[in-house]
Design an enzyme around this catalytic site. Structure first.
Site, PDB file in Angstrom:
ATOM      1  N   HIS A 100       0.839  -1.203   0.000  1.00 42.87           N
ATOM      2  CA  HIS A 100       0.000   0.000   0.000  1.00 42.87           C
ATOM      3  C   HIS A 100       0.870   1.247   0.000  1.00 42.87           C
ATOM      4  O   HIS A 100       2.015   1.235   0.453  1.00 42.87           O
ATOM      5  CB  HIS A 100      -0.951   0.010   1.207  1.00 42.87           C
ATOM      6  CG  HIS A 100      -0.240  -0.059   2.526  1.00 42.87           C
ATOM      7  ND1 HIS A 100       0.222  -1.232   3.056  1.00 42.87           N
ATOM      8  CD2 HIS A 100       0.081   0.910   3.411  1.00 42.87           C
ATOM      9  CE1 HIS A 100       0.800  -0.993   4.219  1.00 42.87           C
ATOM     10  NE2 HIS A 100       0.741   0.314   4.454  1.00 42.87           N
ATOM     11  N   HIS A 102       0.795   5.385   1.049  1.00 42.41           N
ATOM     12  CA  HIS A 102       0.123   6.467   1.774  1.00 42.41           C
ATOM     13  C   HIS A 102       0.148   7.720   0.902  1.00 42.41           C
ATOM     14  O   HIS A 102       1.203   8.075   0.354  1.00 42.41           O
ATOM     15  CB  HIS A 102       0.865   6.785   3.074  1.00 42.41           C
ATOM     16  CG  HIS A 102       0.926   5.643   4.049  1.00 42.41           C
ATOM     17  ND1 HIS A 102       0.125   5.576   5.163  1.00 42.41           N
ATOM     18  CD2 HIS A 102       1.677   4.515   4.068  1.00 42.41           C
ATOM     19  CE1 HIS A 102       0.404   4.462   5.830  1.00 42.41           C
ATOM     20  NE2 HIS A 102       1.345   3.801   5.188  1.00 42.41           N
TER      21      HIS A 102
HETATM   22  P1  AMP Z   1       1.734   0.894   7.433  1.00 42.80           P
HETATM   23  O1  AMP Z   1       2.132   1.247   8.848  1.00 42.80           O
HETATM   24  O2  AMP Z   1       2.556   1.581   6.387  1.00 42.80           O
HETATM   25  O3  AMP Z   1       1.664  -0.605   7.264  1.00 42.80           O
HETATM   26  O4  AMP Z   1       0.279   1.481   7.227  1.00 42.80           O
HETATM   27  C1  AMP Z   1      -0.888   0.819   7.603  1.00 42.80           C
HETATM   28  C2  AMP Z   1      -1.949   1.868   7.717  1.00 42.80           C
HETATM   29  O5  AMP Z   1      -3.203   1.217   7.728  1.00 42.80           O
HETATM   30  C3  AMP Z   1      -1.871   2.705   8.979  1.00 42.80           C
HETATM   31  O6  AMP Z   1      -1.706   4.092   8.636  1.00 42.80           O
HETATM   32  C4  AMP Z   1      -3.217   2.459   9.662  1.00 42.80           C
HETATM   33  O7  AMP Z   1      -3.741   3.607  10.281  1.00 42.80           O
HETATM   34  C5  AMP Z   1      -4.072   1.997   8.509  1.00 42.80           C
HETATM   35  N1  AMP Z   1      -5.214   1.164   8.878  1.00 42.80           N
HETATM   36  C6  AMP Z   1      -5.224   0.099   9.711  1.00 42.80           C
HETATM   37  N2  AMP Z   1      -6.464  -0.432   9.781  1.00 42.80           N
HETATM   38  C7  AMP Z   1      -7.241   0.303   8.954  1.00 42.80           C
HETATM   39  C8  AMP Z   1      -8.630   0.253   8.595  1.00 42.80           C
HETATM   40  N3  AMP Z   1      -9.471  -0.685   9.090  1.00 42.80           N
HETATM   41  N4  AMP Z   1      -9.101   1.189   7.737  1.00 42.80           N
HETATM   42  C9  AMP Z   1      -8.268   2.143   7.232  1.00 42.80           C
HETATM   43  N5  AMP Z   1      -6.963   2.232   7.519  1.00 42.80           N
HETATM   44  C10 AMP Z   1      -6.456   1.333   8.378  1.00 42.80           C
END
Ligand code: AMP
Ligand code: ZN
Length: 114
Positions: A100, A102
């Site tokens: 993913h 950001h």
């Molecule tokens: P990373 O730390 O780069 O793996 O990013 C994962 C992201 O997913 C974090 O910014 C979380 O806030 C986000 N996240 C986790 N659960 C959810 C969810 N159910 N809906 C939307 N975002 C989420």
């Protein structure tokens, strides 16, 4: 993939607020925004991280980056600017093991990223 949070979000089994979708990508608002505007763009095909990018076609990988720009435009960030971040692996603090990106913006950000 079973037990993958983002696969469940893509499948609609876990709710999300969609911003954009195409055949290769899905974009939605981050549940814990780190900037005023914070979206996530995920590849529809499950790949754990950018290191495993060869599991995606060039088309799928390019679609992710193109979707980031589309999402930024849809969030009204095209003029003011935005940052696209990918966390890959432990040192980058990746928490969700599904590729993913950001998309961050809506405010002036720090010059340094680490
Ligand atoms: P990373 O730390 O780069 O793996 O990013 C994962 C992201 O997913 C974090 O910014 C979380 O806030 C986000 N996240 C986790 N659960 C959810 C969810 N159910 N809906 C939307 N975002 C989420
Ligand atoms: Zn997944």
């Amino acid at each position: 993939m079973e037990d993958c949070l983002f696969c469940k979000i893509i499948a609609g089994d876990i709710p999300s607020t969609m911003i954009y979708e195409d055949e290769d990508t899905y974009a939605f608002y981050d549940i814990h925004p780190q900037t005023k505007a914070h979206a996530l763009v995920v590849s529809k095909r499950h790949v754990p991280d950018l290191e495993r990018n060869t599991a995606l076609t060039d088309h799928e990988l390019a679609a992710c980056l193109r979707a980031c720009a589309t999402v930024a435009r849809l969030m009204g960030l095209a003029q003011s600017g935005y940052r696209v971040v990918n966390n890959c692996g432990e040192d980058a603090c990746q928490t969700v093991k599904h590729l993913h990106f950001h998309v961050l913006g809506g405010q002036k950000m720090a010059e340094r990223m680490a």
